[in-house]
Design a protein around this motif. Structure first.
Motif, PDB file in Angstrom:
ATOM      1  N   ASN A 177       0.868  -1.167   0.000  1.00 42.34           N
ATOM      2  CA  ASN A 177       0.000   0.000   0.000  1.00 42.34           C
ATOM      3  C   ASN A 177       0.908   1.221   0.000  1.00 42.34           C
ATOM      4  OD1 ASN A 177      -1.439   2.223   2.001  1.00 42.34           O
ATOM      5  ND2 ASN A 177      -2.790   1.341   0.460  1.00 42.34           N
ATOM      6  N   VAL A 178       0.534   2.219  -0.779  1.00 42.81           N
ATOM      7  CA  VAL A 178       1.342   3.431  -0.860  1.00 42.81           C
ATOM      8  C   VAL A 178       0.578   4.583  -0.215  1.00 42.81           C
ATOM      9  CG1 VAL A 178       2.511   5.053  -2.389  1.00 42.81           C
ATOM     10  CG2 VAL A 178       2.425   2.611  -2.986  1.00 42.81           C
ATOM     11  N   VAL A 179       1.204   5.182   0.790  1.00 45.24           N
ATOM     12  CA  VAL A 179       0.650   6.375   1.426  1.00 45.24           C
ATOM     13  C   VAL A 179       1.263   7.558   0.691  1.00 45.24           C
ATOM     14  CG1 VAL A 179       0.499   7.713   3.556  1.00 45.24           C
ATOM     15  CG2 VAL A 179       0.392   5.211   3.640  1.00 45.24           C
ATOM     16  N   GLU A 180       0.422   8.281  -0.004  1.00 41.96           N
ATOM     17  CA  GLU A 180       0.923   9.395  -0.806  1.00 41.96           C
ATOM     18  C   GLU A 180       1.368  10.548   0.083  1.00 41.96           C
ATOM     19  OE1 GLU A 180      -0.967  10.333  -4.608  1.00 41.96           O
ATOM     20  OE2 GLU A 180      -2.436   8.764  -4.119  1.00 41.96           O
ATOM     21  N   ASP A 181       2.446  11.199  -0.346  1.00 38.50           N
ATOM     22  CA  ASP A 181       2.934  12.368   0.378  1.00 38.50           C
ATOM     23  C   ASP A 181       1.973  13.529   0.160  1.00 38.50           C
ATOM     24  OD1 ASP A 181       5.196  11.040   1.272  1.00 38.50           O
ATOM     25  OD2 ASP A 181       6.378  11.627  -0.470  1.00 38.50           O
ATOM     26  N   ARG A 192      -0.304  11.079   8.813  1.00 42.86           N
ATOM     27  CA  ARG A 192       0.465  10.104   8.031  1.00 42.86           C
ATOM     28  C   ARG A 192       0.586   8.783   8.786  1.00 42.86           C
ATOM     29  NH1 ARG A 192       4.538   9.653   4.042  1.00 42.86           N
ATOM     30  NH2 ARG A 192       6.189   8.262   4.687  1.00 42.86           N
ATOM     31  N   GLN A 193       0.916   8.856  10.078  1.00 37.97           N
ATOM     32  CA  GLN A 193       1.049   7.630  10.860  1.00 37.97           C
ATOM     33  C   GLN A 193      -0.283   6.905  10.971  1.00 37.97           C
ATOM     34  OE1 GLN A 193       4.023   6.269  11.857  1.00 37.97           O
ATOM     35  NE2 GLN A 193       2.706   4.499  12.208  1.00 37.97           N
ATOM     36  N   ASN A 194      -1.370   7.631  11.090  1.00 41.33           N
ATOM     37  CA  ASN A 194      -2.698   7.010  11.124  1.00 41.33           C
ATOM     38  C   ASN A 194      -2.988   6.273   9.822  1.00 41.33           C
ATOM     39  OD1 ASN A 194      -3.080   8.042  13.667  1.00 41.33           O
ATOM     40  ND2 ASN A 194      -4.449   9.692  13.027  1.00 41.33           N
ATOM     41  N   ALA A 195      -2.594   6.863   8.693  1.00 40.14           N
ATOM     42  CA  ALA A 195      -2.797   6.212   7.391  1.00 40.14           C
ATOM     43  C   ALA A 195      -1.986   4.926   7.303  1.00 40.14           C
ATOM     44  CB  ALA A 195      -2.437   7.163   6.262  1.00 40.14           C
ATOM     45  N   ILE A 196      -0.760   4.959   7.799  1.00 40.20           N
ATOM     46  CA  ILE A 196       0.097   3.767   7.790  1.00 40.20           C
ATOM     47  C   ILE A 196      -0.500   2.683   8.688  1.00 40.20           C
ATOM     48  CG2 ILE A 196       2.355   2.877   8.539  1.00 40.20           C
ATOM     49  CD1 ILE A 196       3.499   5.645   7.623  1.00 40.20           C
ATOM     50  N   ASP A 197      -0.911   3.067   9.891  1.00 39.33           N
ATOM     51  CA  ASP A 197      -1.504   2.098  10.832  1.00 39.33           C
ATOM     52  C   ASP A 197      -2.778   1.484  10.259  1.00 39.33           C
ATOM     53  OD1 ASP A 197       0.552   2.745  12.568  1.00 39.33           O
ATOM     54  OD2 ASP A 197      -0.691   4.033  13.847  1.00 39.33           O
ATOM     55  N   ASP A 198      -3.617   2.315   9.625  1.00 35.47           N
ATOM     56  CA  ASP A 198      -4.859   1.839   9.027  1.00 35.47           C
ATOM     57  C   ASP A 198      -4.571   0.842   7.903  1.00 35.47           C
ATOM     58  OD1 ASP A 198      -7.755   1.889   8.656  1.00 35.47           O
ATOM     59  OD2 ASP A 198      -7.347   3.031   6.813  1.00 35.47           O
ATOM     60  N   ALA A 199      -3.593   1.162   7.067  1.00 28.25           N
ATOM     61  CA  ALA A 199      -3.232   0.264   5.965  1.00 28.25           C
ATOM     62  C   ALA A 199      -2.725  -1.069   6.488  1.00 28.25           C
ATOM     63  CB  ALA A 199      -2.188   0.937   5.075  1.00 28.25           C
ATOM     64  N   GLU A 200      -1.843  -1.028   7.476  1.00 29.45           N
ATOM     65  CA  GLU A 200      -1.314  -2.276   8.040  1.00 29.45           C
ATOM     66  C   GLU A 200      -2.425  -3.133   8.633  1.00 29.45           C
ATOM     67  OE1 GLU A 200       1.704  -0.841  10.698  1.00 29.45           O
ATOM     68  OE2 GLU A 200       3.246  -0.940   9.138  1.00 29.45           O
ATOM     69  N   GLN A 201      -3.342  -2.488   9.332  1.00 28.27           N
ATOM     70  CA  GLN A 201      -4.447  -3.219   9.968  1.00 28.27           C
ATOM     71  C   GLN A 201      -5.360  -3.844   8.909  1.00 28.27           C
ATOM     72  OE1 GLN A 201      -7.918  -1.653  10.463  1.00 28.27           O
ATOM     73  NE2 GLN A 201      -8.625  -3.476  11.511  1.00 28.27           N
ATOM     74  N   LYS A 202      -5.719  -3.080   7.894  1.00 32.18           N
ATOM     75  CA  LYS A 202      -6.640  -3.593   6.871  1.00 32.18           C
ATOM     76  C   LYS A 202      -5.984  -4.656   5.998  1.00 32.18           C
ATOM     77  CE  LYS A 202      -9.830   0.224   6.915  1.00 32.18           C
ATOM     78  NZ  LYS A 202     -10.309   1.438   6.301  1.00 32.18           N
ATOM     79  N   LEU A 203      -4.717  -4.494   5.666  1.00 33.66           N
ATOM     80  CA  LEU A 203      -4.035  -5.523   4.883  1.00 33.66           C
ATOM     81  C   LEU A 203      -3.855  -6.795   5.705  1.00 33.66           C
ATOM     82  CD1 LEU A 203      -1.354  -3.450   2.927  1.00 33.66           C
ATOM     83  CD2 LEU A 203      -3.546  -4.335   2.097  1.00 33.66           C
ATOM     84  N   ILE A 240       3.432  -7.702   4.256  1.00 31.80           N
ATOM     85  CA  ILE A 240       2.842  -6.371   4.110  1.00 31.80           C
ATOM     86  C   ILE A 240       3.975  -5.354   4.032  1.00 31.80           C
ATOM     87  CG2 ILE A 240       1.500  -4.560   5.250  1.00 31.80           C
ATOM     88  CD1 ILE A 240      -0.132  -6.797   6.566  1.00 31.80           C
ATOM     89  N   GLU A 241       3.851  -4.452   3.074  1.00 31.77           N
ATOM     90  CA  GLU A 241       4.811  -3.363   2.967  1.00 31.77           C
ATOM     91  C   GLU A 241       4.040  -2.072   2.729  1.00 31.77           C
ATOM     92  OE1 GLU A 241       8.377  -2.063  -0.016  1.00 31.77           O
ATOM     93  OE2 GLU A 241       8.394  -4.108   0.791  1.00 31.77           O
ATOM     94  N   ILE A 242       4.453  -1.024   3.403  1.00 31.41           N
ATOM     95  CA  ILE A 242       3.845   0.285   3.221  1.00 31.41           C
ATOM     96  C   ILE A 242       4.890   1.193   2.577  1.00 31.41           C
ATOM     97  CG2 ILE A 242       2.681   2.242   4.305  1.00 31.41           C
ATOM     98  CD1 ILE A 242       1.175  -0.435   4.637  1.00 31.41           C
ATOM     99  N   GLY A 243       4.562   1.692   1.391  1.00 33.57           N
ATOM    100  CA  GLY A 243       5.444   2.622   0.706  1.00 33.57           C
ATOM    101  C   GLY A 243       4.928   4.033   0.889  1.00 33.57           C
ATOM    102  N   HIS A 244       5.672   4.994   0.382  1.00 40.26           N
ATOM    103  CA  HIS A 244       5.200   6.377   0.443  1.00 40.26           C
ATOM    104  C   HIS A 244       5.661   7.106  -0.817  1.00 40.26           C
ATOM    105  CE1 HIS A 244       9.148   8.147   1.353  1.00 40.26           C
ATOM    106  NE2 HIS A 244       9.361   7.009   1.977  1.00 40.26           N
ATOM    107  N   GLY A 245       4.956   8.155  -1.143  1.00 36.36           N
ATOM    108  CA  GLY A 245       5.288   8.925  -2.338  1.00 36.36           C
ATOM    109  C   GLY A 245       4.265   8.701  -3.428  1.00 36.36           C
TER     110      GLY A 245
END
Length: 138
Positions: free
Chosen positions: A38-42, A56-67, A80-85
């Protein structure tokens, strides 16, 4: 069959992500690995100033939980990997970092602004150094 498959998933499109994950599991060779990305856009700096710092941290936590929930409910083992950008750039970077031999990217039905495939899928197809499967979903 493929050894390492990257499956980018938008959190807002988990149903499409689950279909792509299931497809990946059928193409994975024994002992292979699926990486859900999942990519969290900047957020541009001029916008980020007005946003809470924990966004941003909430978006990362939400993605990890849902994945994680997707992996548990599907029964398909995956990392699970969380990218950004920018999404396409992050997908391509993850594929290269993991030495992936396949990327499965879900693509919506396009409109005239991106007639053949979605914008992110288009960029991934054009620049990937490995095979790309565009999973057209309605």
């Amino acid at each position: 069959m493929y050894k390492r498959i990257i499956v980018p998933i938008e959190i807002g499109g988990l149903d499409r992500g689950e279909k792509a994950l299931r497809k990946a599991s059928t193409l994975l060779e024994k002992g292979g690995e699926i990486i859900l990305l999942n990519v969290v856009e900047d957020v541009p700096t001029y916008v980020a100033i007005d946003l809470p710092p924990e966004l941003r941290q909430n978006a990362i936590d939400d993605a990890e939980q849902k994945l994680g929930m997707l992996i548990r409910t599907s029964g398909i083992p995956a990392m699970i990997e969380i990218g950004h950008g920018r999404p396409a750039h992050s997908i391509l970077a993850a594929a290269e970092a993991h030495d992936a031999d396949l990327i499965i990217v879900a693509s919506h039905i396009p409109d005239f602004s991106n007639y053949f495939i979605g914008a992110t899928a288009d960029r991934v197809v054009r620049h990937a150094k490995c095979s790309v499967l565009v999973d057209r979903q309605r």
